[in-house]
Design an enzyme around this catalytic site. Structure first.
Site, mmCIF file in Angstrom:
data_model
loop_
_atom_site.group_PDB
_atom_site.id
_atom_site.type_symbol
_atom_site.label_atom_id
_atom_site.label_comp_id
_atom_site.label_asym_id
_atom_site.label_seq_id
_atom_site.Cartn_x
_atom_site.Cartn_y
_atom_site.Cartn_z
ATOM 1 N N GLU A 1 -4.160 -0.363 -5.481
ATOM 2 C CA GLU A 1 -4.169 0.877 -6.258
ATOM 3 C C GLU A 1 -2.923 1.316 -6.837
ATOM 4 O O GLU A 1 -2.266 2.218 -6.542
ATOM 5 C CB GLU A 1 -4.789 2.205 -5.638
ATOM 6 C CG GLU A 1 -6.104 1.876 -4.985
ATOM 7 C CD GLU A 1 -6.601 3.381 -4.261
ATOM 8 O OE1 GLU A 1 -6.002 4.214 -4.365
ATOM 9 O OE2 GLU A 1 -8.010 3.369 -3.833
ATOM 10 N N HIS B 1 0.937 -0.925 0.001
ATOM 11 C CA HIS B 1 -0.106 -0.121 -0.042
ATOM 12 C C HIS B 1 0.938 1.131 0.054
ATOM 13 O O HIS B 1 0.989 2.048 0.957
ATOM 14 C CB HIS B 1 -0.935 0.030 1.165
ATOM 15 C CG HIS B 1 -1.939 0.882 1.149
ATOM 16 N ND1 HIS B 1 -3.507 0.183 1.342
ATOM 17 C CD2 HIS B 1 -2.210 2.215 0.910
ATOM 18 C CE1 HIS B 1 -4.336 1.269 1.228
ATOM 19 N NE2 HIS B 1 -3.499 2.543 0.564
#
Length: 479
Positions: free
Chosen positions: A173, A128
């Site tokens: 992401e 992350h």
């Protein structure tokens, strides 16, 4: 039709649906110099003057590293059945190379044990955004070797936790890691090189593929491997050919660049055409697409707001309204001829338009894009200017309305045939919100940043009731 217009009709979910919350390591853990941890790119970036609001950083964050038992007990009190958290790579493998630091792994072992003891299903995200700084010094994500270092790290964590954790996510992401980190520079490491950002995107895809293989080689076959994409719902401003072409270009840069190779084994040809003046894509080597295109067990979707785009014209001026921070450098390589528009409607504290239809559209797109692949909403939530009242309670009716609308959209998608198996609210706790520092509060639990005291907001109580009953309570049911 189930779960439809009548407010008297309960919006119910399947019995096995997971009700979770999500966090990430750098945003909540703190303890950045304890037990062998070394700096990540976010330690470096946040301590660089002018990079974050107020010069904020994650040195202490909300001290989850020392308060994890209390935080898990809080999750259990709320009735959550799942918790998605990320591993700090530099806490486990400080230089991004070599053997693990067992003290770092022990923290995650204890966290997983605590979750399981409370009946909460852990979901581990390996990356992350907090790359070990030494790997950035060696070239970072544009450097191909970083993908191989990630695979080694994935094997280390898989071997340590794979006997107790069944849900795994390789990357969170990757679009943000590649384009906010290496093109617009609003995220760590703060580079502004369009060609490097496209190369970083490919290396991240390669890391996902290699990491997936490493996890599967180091864990029981029952475990699920996925990744979380912040796939954009890109809508054209009009049906004019130029606006449709603009939407296609952004869709390729936001979505196709990742799901193309990961799900289908190929990049979109239109992506190559749009970026041909920036790179020739010669960094894609023979065999890479096969390495990337590993079968997935599930796909995570992160959604906050849709994008509205048109072809640029001579009258277009002002800041880029894409919701991804302010920078003179675009996070959209090859798309200087595209204008982003602020979509109409109510907005959150981030300035993002509230539109649950976008979440429904996103789910249905991937139901078509990858038929038979289970889906999870791995992030969805809203920032508001939350403050305690004189009695110390934190009422956040706007967030409750946001959650109700988006969860109802998830249920509509399930009714329309989508295989959505869980929802992870972003975020469990108010925390360090990257370049926004501590100015934006996404948490269902309020954190006093002076005392670090936790106070569940009304939305946490509302969401907990939904988790316990499998039914969405009325918006105004929590006083």
């Amino acid at each position: 039709m189930p779960d439809s217009a009548s407010p008297e009709t309960p919006v119910t979910f399947p019995p096995a649906f997971l009700w979770g919350a999500a966090t990430s390591a750098y945003q909540i853990e703190g303890a950045v110099r304890e037990d062998g941890r070394t700096p990540s790119i976010w330690d470096t970036f946040s301590h660089t003057p002018g990079k974050t609001a107020g010069g904020d950083h994650g040195d202490i964050a909300v001290d989850h590293y020392h308060r994890y038992r209390d935080d898990v007990a809080l999750m259990a009190d709320l009735g959550l059945t799942a918790y998605r958290f990320s591993i700090s790579w530099s806490r486990v493998q400080p230089t991004g190379r070599g053997p693990a630091v067992q003290r770092g792994l022990d923290f995650y072992r204890k966290l997983v044990d605590e979750l399981l003891a409370h009946g909460i299903k852990p979901a581990v995200t390996l990356y992350h955004w907090d790359l070990p700084q030494e790997l950035e010094d060696a070239g970072g994500w544009p450097e191909r070797d970083t993908a191989y270092r990630f695979a080694e790290y994935a094997q280390i964590v898989g071997e340590a936790l794979g006997d107790r954790v069944e849900q795994w996510i390789t990357l969170n992401e990757p679009w943000c890691a590649a384009f906010l980190g290496y093109a617009s520079g609003v995220h760590a490491p703060g580079r502004t090189d369009p060609a490097a950002s496209l190369k970083a995107a490919h290396t991240l895809n390669l890391a996902h593929g290699l990491g997936t293989s490493a996890l599967r080689a180091s864990m029981p076959a029952r475990n699920s491997v996925a990744l979380s994409l912040n796939s954009s719902v890109v809508r054209p401003f009009s049906q004019d050919a130029a606006d449709l072409a603009a939407a296609q270009k952004i869709d390729d840069l936001a979505n196709g660049i990742f799901h193309g190779p990961i799900l289908h084994g190929a990049y979109p040809q239109t992506l190559f055409t749009a970026t041909e003046l920036i790179t020739d894509w010669s960094f894609v080597e023979d065999g890479d697409l096969a390495l990337i295109n590993q079968p997935l067990d599930a796909l995570g979707l992160n959604y906050y707001t849709p994008a509205l785009v048109s072809a640029a014209d001579a009258e277009t001026s002002g800041p880029r309204a894409d919701g991804h921070g302010s920078s003179a450098h675009s996070p959209w390589p090859g798309a200087d001829d595209v204008t982003f528009h602020q979509t109409p409607g109510e907005r959150t504290e981030m300035g993002w338009t509230i539109d649950p239809t976008g979440l429904h559209d996103l789910i249905m797109r991937y139901t078509r894009e990858a038929p038979g692949l289970p889906l999870y909403i791995t992030e969805n939530g809203a920032a508001y200017d939350d403050k305690p009242d004189p009695d110390g309670r934190v009422h956040d009716p706007d967030r409750i309305a946001y959650l109700h609308g988006h969860l109802a959209a998830v249920r509509r998608a399930i009714a329309d045939g989508a295989d959505v198996r869980g929802y992870y609210l972003w975020s469990l706790l108010d925390n360090f919100e990257w370049a926004y520092g501590y100015e934006k509060r996404f948490g269902a639990v309020y954190v006093d940043y002076t005392t670090l005291e936790r106070t569940p907001k009304s939305s946490a109580l509302w969401y907990g009731r939904a988790a316990r009953t499998g039914t969405l309570p009325e918006v105004h049911s929590i006083e």
